[in-house]
Design a protein around this motif. Structure first.
Motif, short mmCIF file in Angstrom:
data_model
loop_
_atom_site.label_atom_id
_atom_site.label_comp_id
_atom_site.label_asym_id
_atom_site.label_seq_id
_atom_site.Cartn_x
_atom_site.Cartn_y
_atom_site.Cartn_z
N ASN A 201 1.10 -1.00 -0.11
CA ASN A 201 -0.24 -0.43 -0.12
C ASN A 201 1.06 1.32 0.06
O ASN A 201 0.61 1.79 -0.88
CB ASN A 201 -1.11 0.09 1.47
N PHE A 202 1.62 1.36 0.54
CA PHE A 202 2.71 2.82 1.10
C PHE A 202 3.35 2.95 -0.32
O PHE A 202 4.39 4.19 -0.52
CB PHE A 202 3.10 2.62 2.28
N GLY A 203 4.44 1.76 -0.20
CA GLY A 203 5.33 2.10 -1.87
C GLY A 203 4.17 1.84 -3.06
O GLY A 203 4.47 3.02 -3.92
N ALA A 204 2.88 1.49 -3.14
CA ALA A 204 2.22 2.42 -3.85
C ALA A 204 1.56 4.07 -4.52
O ALA A 204 1.50 3.90 -5.34
CB ALA A 204 0.92 0.78 -4.00
N LEU A 205 1.62 4.13 -3.40
CA LEU A 205 1.27 5.26 -3.28
C LEU A 205 1.74 5.74 -4.33
O LEU A 205 1.42 7.24 -5.31
CB LEU A 205 0.47 5.75 -2.10
N PRO A 206 3.11 6.96 -3.93
CA PRO A 206 3.93 7.80 -4.96
C PRO A 206 3.49 7.13 -5.86
O PRO A 206 3.54 8.40 -6.78
CB PRO A 206 4.57 7.46 -4.53
N LEU A 207 3.94 5.93 -7.03
CA LEU A 207 3.42 6.00 -7.68
C LEU A 207 2.35 6.14 -8.24
O LEU A 207 2.37 6.34 -9.65
CB LEU A 207 4.18 4.21 -7.77
N GLY A 208 1.81 5.93 -7.66
CA GLY A 208 0.01 5.97 -8.03
C GLY A 208 -0.55 7.66 -8.47
O GLY A 208 -1.64 7.80 -9.64
N ILE A 209 0.46 7.81 -7.10
CA ILE A 209 -0.02 9.14 -7.07
C ILE A 209 0.46 10.10 -9.22
O ILE A 209 -0.51 11.25 -9.58
CB ILE A 209 0.77 10.40 -6.44
N LEU A 210 1.83 9.47 -9.19
CA LEU A 210 2.17 9.70 -10.48
C LEU A 210 1.97 9.71 -11.69
O LEU A 210 1.49 10.12 -12.49
CB LEU A 210 3.59 8.83 -9.89
N LEU A 211 1.29 8.14 -11.59
CA LEU A 211 0.32 8.24 -12.60
C LEU A 211 -1.28 8.75 -12.57
O LEU A 211 -0.97 9.12 -14.46
CB LEU A 211 0.13 6.46 -12.58
N ALA A 212 -1.80 8.53 -11.83
CA ALA A 212 -2.63 9.87 -11.92
C ALA A 212 -2.63 10.68 -12.03
O ALA A 212 -3.13 11.73 -13.15
CB ALA A 212 -3.65 9.44 -10.13
N LEU A 213 -1.63 11.34 -12.11
CA LEU A 213 -1.23 12.60 -12.39
C LEU A 213 -0.84 12.84 -14.14
O LEU A 213 -1.33 13.77 -14.73
CB LEU A 213 -0.29 13.23 -11.88
N GLY A 214 -0.11 12.22 -14.23
CA GLY A 214 -0.06 11.60 -15.50
C GLY A 214 -1.10 11.31 -16.99
O GLY A 214 -0.76 11.64 -18.26
N ARG A 215 -1.90 10.99 -16.24
CA ARG A 215 -2.71 10.74 -17.15
C ARG A 215 -3.96 11.59 -16.65
O ARG A 215 -4.84 11.83 -18.07
CB ARG A 215 -4.24 9.05 -16.12
N ARG A 216 -3.20 12.86 -16.41
CA ARG A 216 -4.55 13.74 -16.32
C ARG A 216 -3.61 14.83 -17.15
O ARG A 216 -4.08 16.16 -16.96
CB ARG A 216 -5.25 14.65 -14.86
N SER A 217 -2.65 14.45 -17.43
CA SER A 217 -1.78 15.58 -18.09
C SER A 217 -1.76 16.33 -19.41
O SER A 217 -3.05 15.39 -19.78
CB SER A 217 -0.20 15.07 -17.90
N LYS A 218 -1.78 16.86 -19.64
CA LYS A 218 -2.28 17.74 -20.69
C LYS A 218 -0.72 17.28 -21.58
O LYS A 218 -1.09 17.34 -23.23
CB LYS A 218 -2.03 19.27 -20.84
N LEU A 219 -0.25 16.29 -21.62
CA LEU A 219 1.21 16.35 -22.73
C LEU A 219 0.57 14.99 -22.65
O LEU A 219 0.37 14.08 -22.54
CB LEU A 219 2.26 16.08 -21.85
N PRO A 220 0.55 14.36 -24.46
CA PRO A 220 -0.14 13.36 -24.88
C PRO A 220 0.39 12.75 -24.46
O PRO A 220 0.39 10.96 -24.10
CB PRO A 220 -0.14 13.64 -26.26
N ILE A 221 1.58 13.01 -24.53
CA ILE A 221 2.55 11.13 -24.35
C ILE A 221 3.07 10.27 -23.12
O ILE A 221 2.89 9.73 -23.42
CB ILE A 221 4.13 11.46 -25.21
N ILE A 222 2.62 11.47 -21.80
CA ILE A 222 2.55 10.85 -20.55
C ILE A 222 1.01 10.92 -20.76
O ILE A 222 1.42 8.99 -19.55
CB ILE A 222 3.55 12.06 -19.70
#
Lengths: 396, 388
Positions: A201-222
């Motif tokens: 759980n705690f290991g996944a949280l930072p990675l999960g936050i990054l992925l969530a931000l990435g998914r809402r990013s305006k940059l198409p590749i990311i």
């Protein structure tokens, strides 16, 4: 006004009225009630007969320590107790500091400790003293937490330090004479299940936050990379990811790097959980009003500052209930490491069933394992719900 | 300060960030590729799907397509895929029934039924599926009585430790001739459906429920007409019978399949029950009250007002439960049912083709997931509210 003659009202209080209202209000409710009673009788009678006469509950008592800590060296058990005491202290301290928010968890811990004392006394196990000490520590730290100034700082620090310390205590170190290393293939039972849950759980949280931000990013590749990663992981079963982590991962590492089985399982769980937590966090990000972004921009904050200082704190607060839920479901899902030959509660149960004197006690052993998972989940759900209520999260 | 400098231009920065990301990805991929080739070279392995054509030479406990150990690995993996698909498809149908029943029971005003459903949902959702499967398999199914003392349920269905025997149907010699009538009956259903729908569109009030009987009546008439002409019905029941040490006839479910199907259905049913409950509760009270004030009866309110709206809310979470069921079927390995994951594992043990196996496994599960969500999305789009 003339008095109107009325019949006395139908009885609306008392057990009889309750029965009539809740069980026999209409003809089909009568039928359903009778059906349910018949079903319950048909299920419970043989179950009760089996549990009181046929079942050999001795298998549980004989193997209780296997369930809990598995193959962990018995002369090093004090380390596990130390982590329990530290946890009790931290919970008590948090109760004193955060009051009502932590009260649910604290009461559960206190009650569980007291229950373990009573159970141990009843069965004449000698661990009752440890549980009594744990409860005592909890209460002492509660009062310290009430009195201490700047308690919030200490409590936060305590929780942040707790998990690394637990890890050090459990695994030991070559450099500390009093803590000889315990190889990870001996970490087993409920101990391993809990370790995997926490790390996952705690290991996944930072990675999960990054992925969530990435998914809402305006940059198409990311964005497409994040979407692809999340959907790939969510589209395949956890077993295949654990299998990949245990079989395929070593091929992707340099020849001289060979993480052990437990570490590989942890990596697999972290990758799996990250994809699910990313979706949780994304829900929180989507719930944030546009005005928040605009206000931050108007104040002159940069993109990164807006995200870290304004958006994430609110988003994470909004998804606390979802994160608690994923904690519980990961707790259950760690049981799949049994398939890649790790000795968690499930696999330990299987190995207990292989003992010659306890052959054929499948039901007893599995029922006990059920109780472990169920009781833990129930306690955790209770504590987290009280905390959510106190914080008022997930409501607005 | 030159505000027009290109390194301050947000468009440039966006491109730069993505370029950096791609470079990092490529570098990471190269690094991993180098490691993989070094590791494979050291073990003397090569990557390729040539092994798929080699004979598998291991047996598979049960299979819905013909298979024997002399078949290829490709065939063996196909058997695994089919086994996964069969248990998932059956499971999805059955778990919907169980879940909807439990979800409705959870909302019942009958205290006992309500608490019964609550206990079911509470216990099942809070314990791991793998443990449940092991309990059903080791604790229940293989501890059923021996064949001689089989438990008989109405049907007849026999529960034994060798598996579960169910009455089944067999095609008779007239089955080919019957196809005509069956196809006619199915066509008639579609025709009626179109006719009723266009009639409904023209009418200002809902058609009465009696019209729906046409769905039943005309196909039944066609079948009845067939029965007058044909000497024999198309199917005849085959009842499992005790013959020597085993049952003969009927449909046999192996203990593994039965335990897996039961476990998956019970587990997912508890989750679907919560989805159904949440869906029905999410329909606002005002809708029910409005329906009442329009003079609809209780059952009309449920059927015409509450359920269609609840369905819209329920479909997305229901989809993810179906996907979970399909993915969870991979736990079959815990009780020895030869699904895709377990066959792939055996293949890996024999061939050492780790990368190929993982790719096959991932792609198969991904396509099952994608196909299921595609179907559900199509359905979802059909029932979504069309707003002005």
């Amino acid at each position: 006004m003339t008095a109107i003659e009325m019949k006395p009202p139908v009885l609306t209080v008392g057990p009889l009225a309750w029965v009539r209202k809740n069980l026999f209000s209409t003809w089909y409710n009568v039928a359903l009630t009778l059906l349910a009673i018949g079903l319950l009788y048909a299920l419970l009678k043989p179950a009760w007969l089996w549990a009181t006469t046929e079942a050999r509950w001795g298998v549980i008592e004989a193997n209780l320590s296997l369930f809990m800590i598995g193959l962990y060296p018995r002369e090093q058990v004090w380390r596990i107790w130390l982590t329990v005491f530290m946890l009790a202290g931290l919970i008590g301290f948090s109760w004193g500091v955060w009051k009502i928010a932590a009260r649910g968890f604290a009461l559960i811990a206190l009650g569980a400790g007291a229950a373990f004392v009573l159970i141990s006394l009843y069965f004449q196990w000698d661990v009752w003293t440890q549980w009594l000490v744990a409860d005592f520590i909890l209460l002492v730290f509660y009062f310290i937490g009430l009195r201490l100034r700047r308690g919030v700082l200490f409590a936060t620090l305590g929780w942040l330090l707790y998990f690394p310390i637990v890890f050090l205590l459990v695994s030991g170190s070559k450099y500390i004479a009093s803590l000889p290393p315990v190889p990870s293939n001996l970490w087993s039972g409920l101990l391993l299940t809990l370790l995997l849950t926490i790390v996952g759980n705690f290991g996944a949280l930072p990675l999960g936050i990054l992925l969530a931000l990435g998914r809402r990013s305006k940059l198409p590749i990311i964005r497409y990379f994040s979407i692809g990663f999340i959907e790939l992981i969510r589209g395949v079963p956890l077993v295949t990811i654990l299998y990949m982590a245990s079989v395929l991962l070593p091929y992707f590492l340099p020849i001289d790097v060979r993480p052990d089985n437990v570490a590989r399982a942890m990596i697999g769980l972290i990758i799996f959980e990250a994809a699910y937590q990313a979706e949780n966090v994304r829900g929180g990000l989507q719930a944030i009003d546009r005005g928040q972004y605009e206000a931050a921009q108007a104040l002159g904050l940069s993109g990164a500052q807006t995200t870290i200082l304004i958006i994430l704190p609110q988003a994470l607060r909004a998804v606390i209930p979802a994160l608690f839920n994923s904690f519980i479901s990961l707790f259950k899902d760690t049981s799949l490491v049994a398939i890649i030959a790790l000795f968690d509660v499930v696999r330990i149960s299987r190995s207990i069933l292989a003992q010659t004197e306890w052959l054929g006690t499948h039901r007893e052993v599995f029922l006990f394992a059920f109780i472990i998972y169920w009781a833990f989940n129930l306690a955790f759900t209770y504590g987290s719900r009280r905390m959510e209520e106190a914080l008022g999260v997930g409501k607005r | 300060m030159n505000i027009k400098a290109f390194w301050r231009d947000i468009r440039f920065l966006n491109i730069l960030a993505q370029a950096v990301f791609i470079v990092a990805l490529v570098l990471a991929a190269l690094y991993l590729y180098r490691n993989v080739s070094a590791n494979l070279a050291r073990q003397g392995l090569t990557v390729g799907y040539g092994f798929m054509k080699n004979p598998a030479s291991f047996d598979i406990g049960e299979s819905f397509i013909s298979y024997d150990p002399s078949n290829t690995y490709g065939r063996a993996l196909l058997v695994g895929v089919v086994n996964t698909l069969v248990v998932s498809a059956l499971g999805i149908v059955l778990t919907t029934i169980v879940g909807v029943a439990a979800g409705v029971a959870r909302l019942s005003s009958n205290w006992l039924i309500n608490k019964f459903a609550a206990a079911y949902v509470g216990v099942i959702r809070n314990t791991p599926l793998l443990l449940q499967l092991m309990f059903w398999y080791f604790g229940v199914v293989i501890q059923l009585p021996r064949v001689k003392e089989a438990i008989e349920l109405p049907g007849p269905i026999y529960l034994t430790q060798r598996g579960i025997y169910i009455i089944w149907a067999e095609a008779t010699s007239t089955f080919p001739a019957w196809r005509v009538y069956i196809i006619l009956a199915i066509i008639s259903i579609f025709v009626i459906w179109f006719a009723l729908r266009s009639a409904q569109n023209r009418a200002s009030v809902p058609l009465s429920l009696w019209w729906s009987l046409a769905y039943l009546l005309i196909p039944v008439l066609i079948i009845w007409f067939g029965a007058l002409i044909q000497p024999e019905p198309p199917l005849k029941p085959i009842v499992p019978e005790l013959a020597g040490l085993n049952f003969r006839g009927g449909l046999r479910l192996t203990p593994e399949f039965a335990a897996l199907l039961f476990g998956l259905v019970v587990y997912t049913g508890a989750f679907i029950a919560e989805v159904v409950r949440a869906g029905i509760q999410a329909v606002s009270r005002g809708q029910v009250e409005a329906a009442r004030s329009l003079g609809l009866t209780n059952s009309q309110t449920l059927r015409l007002i509450v359920f269609p709206q609840a369905l819209r809310i329920m479909i997305p979470p229901m989809t993810s439960q179906y996907l979970n069921l399909a993915k969870n079927s991979s736990l079959a390995i815990g009780i020895g049912y030869p699904d895709l994951f377990s066959v792939a594992g055996t293949t890996f043990n024999q061939t050492g083709a780790v990368i190929e196996i993982v790719v096959i496994m991932m792609l198969s599960y991904l396509s099952i997931s994608l196909f299921t969500s595609l179907l559900m999305n199509v359905y979802n789009r059909r029932i979504q509210l069309v707003e002005r």
